[in-house]
Enzyme design. Structure first.
Site, short mmCIF file in Angstrom:
data_model
loop_
_atom_site.label_atom_id
_atom_site.label_comp_id
_atom_site.label_asym_id
_atom_site.label_seq_id
_atom_site.Cartn_x
_atom_site.Cartn_y
_atom_site.Cartn_z
N GLY A 12 0.65 -0.83 -0.22
CA GLY A 12 0.13 -0.22 -0.18
C GLY A 12 0.83 1.47 0.04
O GLY A 12 0.63 1.89 0.78
N SER A 14 1.98 3.10 -2.12
CA SER A 14 1.49 4.34 -3.15
C SER A 14 0.79 5.48 -2.73
O SER A 14 0.86 6.74 -3.64
CB SER A 14 -0.19 3.65 -4.19
OG SER A 14 -1.47 3.86 -3.73
N ARG A 15 0.25 5.82 -1.61
CA ARG A 15 -0.12 6.70 -1.41
C ARG A 15 -0.22 7.07 0.23
O ARG A 15 0.52 5.48 0.94
CB ARG A 15 -1.50 7.20 -1.43
CG ARG A 15 -3.25 6.70 -0.82
CD ARG A 15 -4.25 6.80 -1.50
NE ARG A 15 -4.99 6.34 -1.12
CZ ARG A 15 -6.62 6.53 -1.14
NH1 ARG A 15 -6.83 6.62 -2.14
NH2 ARG A 15 -7.08 5.96 -0.32
N ASN A 90 1.33 -2.27 5.60
CA ASN A 90 0.67 -0.45 5.52
C ASN A 90 -0.69 -0.95 5.12
O ASN A 90 -1.39 -0.30 4.98
CB ASN A 90 1.55 0.18 4.68
CG ASN A 90 0.79 1.54 4.94
OD1 ASN A 90 0.46 2.69 5.73
ND2 ASN A 90 1.07 1.85 3.80
N SER A 142 -3.62 -0.11 14.58
CA SER A 142 -4.38 1.62 14.34
C SER A 142 -4.41 1.90 16.13
O SER A 142 -4.81 0.38 16.84
CB SER A 142 -5.47 1.30 14.01
OG SER A 142 -6.22 2.85 14.58
N TYR A 155 -12.30 -2.77 11.43
CA TYR A 155 -11.59 -3.13 11.28
C TYR A 155 -10.29 -3.07 12.48
O TYR A 155 -9.32 -3.50 12.76
CB TYR A 155 -12.05 -1.48 11.10
CG TYR A 155 -10.40 -0.38 10.97
CD1 TYR A 155 -9.27 -0.76 10.12
CD2 TYR A 155 -9.98 0.47 11.81
CE1 TYR A 155 -8.42 0.04 9.22
CE2 TYR A 155 -8.81 0.81 11.25
CZ TYR A 155 -8.12 1.33 10.79
OH TYR A 155 -6.72 2.01 10.30
N ALA A 157 -10.96 -5.05 14.85
CA ALA A 157 -11.00 -6.39 15.01
C ALA A 157 -9.45 -6.98 14.05
O ALA A 157 -8.68 -7.57 14.22
CB ALA A 157 -11.45 -7.67 14.32
N LYS A 159 -6.97 -5.00 13.10
CA LYS A 159 -6.10 -3.73 13.90
C LYS A 159 -5.66 -4.58 15.01
O LYS A 159 -4.14 -4.43 15.61
CB LYS A 159 -6.42 -2.50 13.76
CG LYS A 159 -6.31 -2.00 12.56
CD LYS A 159 -5.56 -1.87 11.63
CE LYS A 159 -5.05 -1.23 9.80
NZ LYS A 159 -3.62 -1.58 9.12
N ILE A 188 -5.13 10.37 11.43
CA ILE A 188 -3.40 11.00 10.27
C ILE A 188 -4.30 11.13 9.53
O ILE A 188 -5.36 10.76 8.76
CB ILE A 188 -2.24 9.49 9.97
CG1 ILE A 188 -2.63 8.91 11.40
CG2 ILE A 188 -1.39 10.21 9.20
CD1 ILE A 188 -1.00 9.26 12.54
P1 NAI Z 1 -4.95 5.03 2.30
O1 NAI Z 1 -6.53 4.81 1.84
O2 NAI Z 1 -4.45 7.02 2.14
O3 NAI Z 1 -4.03 4.56 1.39
C1 NAI Z 1 -3.99 3.04 1.91
C2 NAI Z 1 -3.02 1.99 0.88
O4 NAI Z 1 -3.05 0.34 0.57
C3 NAI Z 1 -2.61 2.33 -0.41
O5 NAI Z 1 -1.87 2.25 -1.35
C4 NAI Z 1 -4.33 1.48 -1.66
O6 NAI Z 1 -3.72 1.13 -2.64
C5 NAI Z 1 -3.41 0.12 -0.76
N1 NAI Z 1 -4.17 -1.34 -0.48
C6 NAI Z 1 -5.66 -0.68 0.01
N2 NAI Z 1 -5.84 -1.92 -0.53
C7 NAI Z 1 -5.29 -2.88 -1.13
C8 NAI Z 1 -4.62 -4.21 -1.22
N3 NAI Z 1 -6.16 -5.03 -1.09
N4 NAI Z 1 -3.57 -4.53 -1.34
C9 NAI Z 1 -2.83 -4.10 -1.74
N5 NAI Z 1 -2.77 -2.58 -1.74
C10 NAI Z 1 -4.09 -1.65 -0.81
O7 NAI Z 1 -4.40 4.70 3.52
P2 NAI Z 1 -3.53 5.68 4.70
O8 NAI Z 1 -4.60 6.56 6.06
O9 NAI Z 1 -2.19 6.19 4.43
O10 NAI Z 1 -3.80 4.23 5.57
C11 NAI Z 1 -2.14 3.40 6.06
C12 NAI Z 1 -2.48 2.13 6.82
O11 NAI Z 1 -2.13 2.97 8.10
C13 NAI Z 1 -3.84 1.42 6.56
O12 NAI Z 1 -3.42 0.17 7.09
C14 NAI Z 1 -4.25 1.81 7.76
O13 NAI Z 1 -5.27 1.69 8.66
C15 NAI Z 1 -3.57 2.95 8.98
N6 NAI Z 1 -3.88 3.68 9.61
C16 NAI Z 1 -4.81 4.58 8.90
C17 NAI Z 1 -4.49 5.89 10.23
C18 NAI Z 1 -5.12 7.25 9.69
O14 NAI Z 1 -5.12 8.37 10.12
N7 NAI Z 1 -5.06 7.19 8.32
C19 NAI Z 1 -4.88 6.03 11.66
C20 NAI Z 1 -3.92 4.07 11.91
C21 NAI Z 1 -4.27 3.07 10.96
#
Ligand code: NAI
Length: 247
Positions: A12, A14-15, A90, A142, A155, A157, A159, A188
């Site tokens: 994950g 990409s962003r 991630n 998380s 989510y 469960a 995490k 975040i």
């Molecule tokens: P985001 O939605 O911006 O990015 C998610 C990334 O995961 C993307 O690159 C997407 O392509 C990839 N992805 C999604 N499903 C996929 C799959 N089946 N196979 C491969 N790649 C996949 O999310 P963000 O906010 O950057 O979060 C990243 C991690 O941090 C996640 O695990 C999220 O649960 C965790 N997190 C985020 C928080 C936040 O406040 N943004 C807080 C706590 C945890």
């Protein structure tokens, strides 16, 4: 932190947080292989940004919930870089809803990506890391996985599950110089949280002692520490990067 000669896999990437992790590791000299579910342009942009640090970086599409795709992805990484030193699990999704109304498919989808995806990637790299007698794995959990959250039972469960995965693998492979840790971010600022209604954002902000929303880089720095040799005696731990929110 010095990652020269190391290869890092970031799911994950990409962003959001994944991209920030890729850049932090690349800044330290790691070659980076990232995967993504969709958004090829953005994934290639992450790889190009990593390459600006003088490292090699590749971005490949891979659904982490599929064992076959994970195998193809990891084989491609080893083909390109010959080793995998660091794995950051991630990739993550949300399908929020209260327990009473949550559909089975929403529960399954979130656990498939967030929990099974981490398991599949850990399994895929374990043999490689054992042979190398070196490995650093960081699972992104998380604060919700530590404390629970109404409306996020699936989510939370998943995490909480990645914490169990990390502690168990840390015990299984601790003698091979393989550490497995967890970073649990709080609130975040990323695309994932951008859709949140203003009222919910304000409510969350009022619970953060640091009085600000976290950045992807706040999380990436903690991941980099745990992925580095500075943390060689740290394993099976959960590091909350949440501005004190979960205290
Ligand atoms: P985001 O939605 O911006 O990015 C998610 C990334 O995961 C993307 O690159 C997407 O392509 C990839 N992805 C999604 N499903 C996929 C799959 N089946 N196979 C491969 N790649 C996949 O999310 P963000 O906010 O950057 O979060 C990243 C991690 O941090 C996640 O695990 C999220 O649960 C965790 N997190 C985020 C928080 C936040 O406040 N943004 C807080 C706590 C945890």
């Amino acid at each position: 932190m010095n990652f020269e000669g190391k290869t890092a896999v970031v799911t994950g990437g990409s962003r959001g947080i994944g991209r920030a992790v890729c850049l932090e590791l690349a800044k330290g000299g790691a070659n980076v292989a990232l995967c993504y579910a969709e958004g090829e342009a953005s994934a290639q942009e992450t790889a190009a940004l990593c390459a600006e640090y003088g490292v090699r970086a590749i971005a490949l599409r891979c659904n982490v919930a599929s064992e076959a795709e994970v195998k193809t992805f990891m084989d491609a990484v080893v083909g390109e870089f010959k080793r995998i030193d660091i794995l950051v699990n991630n990739a993550g999704i949300t399908r929020d809803g209260l327990l009473m109304g949550m559909k089975e498919e929403d529960f399954d989808a979130v656990c498939d990506v967030n929990l099974k995806g981490a398991f599949l990637c850990m399994k895929a790299v374990s043999r490689i890391m054992m042979k190398q007698r070196y490995g650093r794995i960081v699972n992104i959990s998380s604060v919700v996985g530590v404390h629970g959250n109404a409306g996020q039972i699936n989510y939370a469960a998943s995490k909480a599950g990645v914490i169990g995965l990390a502690k168990s693998m840390a015990k299984e492979l601790g003698g091979r110089q393989i550490t497995v840790n967890v970073v649990a971010p709080g609130f975040i600022d990323t695309d994932m949280t951008a859709q949140m209604p203003e009222k919910v954002r304000e409510g969350l902000l009022s619970q953060i002692p640091a009085k600000r929303i976290g950045t992807a880089q706040d999380v990436a720095r903690a991941v980099a520490f745990l992925a580095s040799d500075l943390a060689e005696y740290v394993t099976g731990q959960v590091l909350c990067v949440d501005g004190g929110m979960g205290m």
